[in-house]
Write an enzyme that holds these catalytic residues in place. Structure first.
Site, PDB file in Angstrom:
ATOM      1  N   PHE A 126      16.429 -24.873 -24.125  1.00  0.00           N
ATOM      2  CA  PHE A 126      17.550 -25.542 -24.777  1.00  0.00           C
ATOM      3  C   PHE A 126      18.305 -24.516 -25.616  1.00  0.00           C
ATOM      4  CE2 PHE A 126      19.834 -28.014 -27.958  1.00  0.00           C
ATOM      5  CZ  PHE A 126      20.446 -28.956 -27.150  1.00  0.00           C
ATOM      6  N   ASP A 160      16.552 -16.516 -28.399  1.00  0.00           N
ATOM      7  CA  ASP A 160      17.188 -17.607 -29.133  1.00  0.00           C
ATOM      8  C   ASP A 160      16.199 -18.095 -30.194  1.00  0.00           C
ATOM      9  OD1 ASP A 160      18.246 -19.910 -30.114  1.00  0.00           O
ATOM     10  OD2 ASP A 160      18.783 -20.770 -28.170  1.00  0.00           O
ATOM     11  N   LYS A 219      19.757 -23.414 -37.676  1.00  0.00           N
ATOM     12  CA  LYS A 219      18.831 -24.380 -38.280  1.00  0.00           C
ATOM     13  C   LYS A 219      18.303 -23.978 -39.672  1.00  0.00           C
ATOM     14  CE  LYS A 219      17.373 -26.509 -33.911  1.00  0.00           C
ATOM     15  NZ  LYS A 219      17.829 -27.869 -33.998  1.00  0.00           N
TER      16      LYS A 219
END
Ligand SMILES: Cc1ncc(COP(=O)(O)O)c(C=O)c1O
Length: 419
Positions: free
Chosen positions: A135, A220, A249
């Site tokens: 993702f 990532d 995040k």
């Protein structure tokens, strides 16, 4: 009392499948809903709230900077951005930073960087090897880089230049490499894919292959970065140095910010190649700086690693006890519990009822990602709720057999939608 869920139904686009709760306040690992009910947060709003809700360091940084200079764009120099860049670079293996506003934007920038680098270094190669079940975000390029077909299908035609191989399979990357390949894009631990931790030799082998073939290795770290796995960055567990990482995040502790960190040799953007109006603005970067400084000064990574050991130990105990748990995986304070059946949504709802917020990241996987600052008592308290919920299922299984199946099998695809 206002029915906020009814208002959402009427006025919001129907983008998200939400838990039936309206949150109004948070403090540390605790949250309160609009009825005053208290919850322990073992999710952090998609793994964001690294220091807990309304941490004084975050609140102070927001207030100070909001009263000083909230925004100016990258047409000028602003000091918080440069201080955050220096702090991240001085504490990583990278040489340069770029700031944006979200994880998807960070990955998008990394992909553009790889393509430009390849034009100069690899004769117009453009393809990026990605992992199945990965993702990377919801923009057209990042959703294409992701490995979930149902997130892509409604949006075809998709951008060219991505191929997918199984995660944790270095040989598959080797086989997929061609003269078109410019980079490999992977998560250090797959988050939305169900908390998949690769074997210890995976990244060293991928790194060696990228070196041999002159490919960029992009990690990532949007979910794993800033202490989440018990190290400042996930790559540090594997004894390798990527060429590029992406962050978001946990970096802002709840304030929106994204970042790309890159080695000098692939820092190929020149003015006009890329940019963002809000990215790196004084408010976001001042908060990011406060978060990272706190994480480093207070050894938040060490604390997360120790709390993660306690959490993991307990989850392995639960795995031993309940035969409907088929696997427990994780590092630091990012853990997944895999169930034999698609029951993660039911467990999530039962936990919510019991005052614990967890996340059904996949129909059969529950994700636990509490704030890195969680106390021993809070960890114990949250785990007690989870254990009680799982025991209820276990008791049902023992007494009623097939009724247990009816009780725990979700009606539809029960996974929470990724952001
Ligand atoms: C590894 C990873 N990359 C990218 C993203 C996208 O981040 P954002 O939702 O901030 O765009 C996510 C979000 O879950 C993620 O987990």
């Amino acid at each position: 009392m206002t029915d906020w869920q009814e208002i959402a139904d009427k006025y919001m686009m129907t983008t998200y499948k939400r838990l039936p709760v309206t949150l109004v306040r948070g403090e540390g690992c605790r949250l309160w809903d609009d009825n005053g009910k208290e919850y322990l947060d073992f999710f952090g709003g998609h793994v964001v709230v690294s220091l807990g809700h309304c941490h004084p360091v975050v609140v102070q940084a927001v207030m100070d900077q909001a009263m000083t200079l909230m925004h100016y764009s990258n047409i000028v120099y602003t000091t918080p951005q440069l201080e955050l860049a220096r702090l991240l670079i001085d504490n990583s293996c990278f040489d340069r930073a770029f700031f944006c506003n979200s994880g998807a934007e960070a990955v998008e920038a990394a992909l553009k960087l790889a393509r430009k680098w390849a034009k100069e270094q690899r004769g117009d190669a453009y393809e990026v090897i990605c992992a199945e079940n990965a993702f990377h975000g919801r923009t057209l390029a990042t959703v294409t880089a992701g490995g979930t077909e149902r997130y892509k299908a409604p949006f075809t035609p998709l951008p060219e230049g991505f191929c997918h191989v199984p995660y944790n399979d270095a040989a598959a990357i080797e086989q997929a490499t061609s003269e078109k390949t410019c980079a490999v894009l992977l998560e250090p631990i797959q988050g939305e894919g169900g908390i998949v931790v690769p074997d210890d030799d995976y990244f060293p082998r991928v790194r060696a292959w990228c070196d041999k073939q002159n490919l960029l290795l992009i990690l990532d770290e949007v979910q794993t970065g800033i202490g989440r796995t018990g190290a400042l960055f996930g790559y540090q567990h594997f004894g390798i140095e990527p060429d590029i990482i992406t962050l978001a995040k946990g970096l802002g502790g709840g304030f929106p910010i994204g970042a790309v960190l890159t080695k000098e040799h692939c820092s190929v953007f020149v003015p006009g190649d890329h940019g963002t109006t809000f990215g790196g603005n004084p408010l976001a970067t001042r908060v990011g700086h406060a978060v990272v400084k706190h994480v480093l000064e207070k050894d938040v990574c060490g604390k997360a690693a120790r709390a993660g050991e306690v959490l993991g130990h307990k989850l392995f105990e639960l795995e031993d006890r309940f035969n409907f748990i088929t696997a427990v995986r994780g590092k630091g304070l990012l853990w997944g519990i895999e169930f034999r059946r698609d029951m993660a949504e039911e467990v999530t709802l039962a936990c919510l009822e019991g005052g614990l917020i967890v996340n059904n990241v996949r129909p059969n996987v529950l994700r636990l990602s509490p704030p890195l600052t969680i106390g021993d008592g809070e960890l114990e308290q949250g785990l007690a709720v989870l254990e009680r919920v799982l025991s209820t299922g276990y008791e049902l299984a023992k007494t009623s057999g097939p009724a247990f199946e009816r009780e725990w099998v979700s009606k539809d695809d029960g996974a929470s939608e990724d952001m």
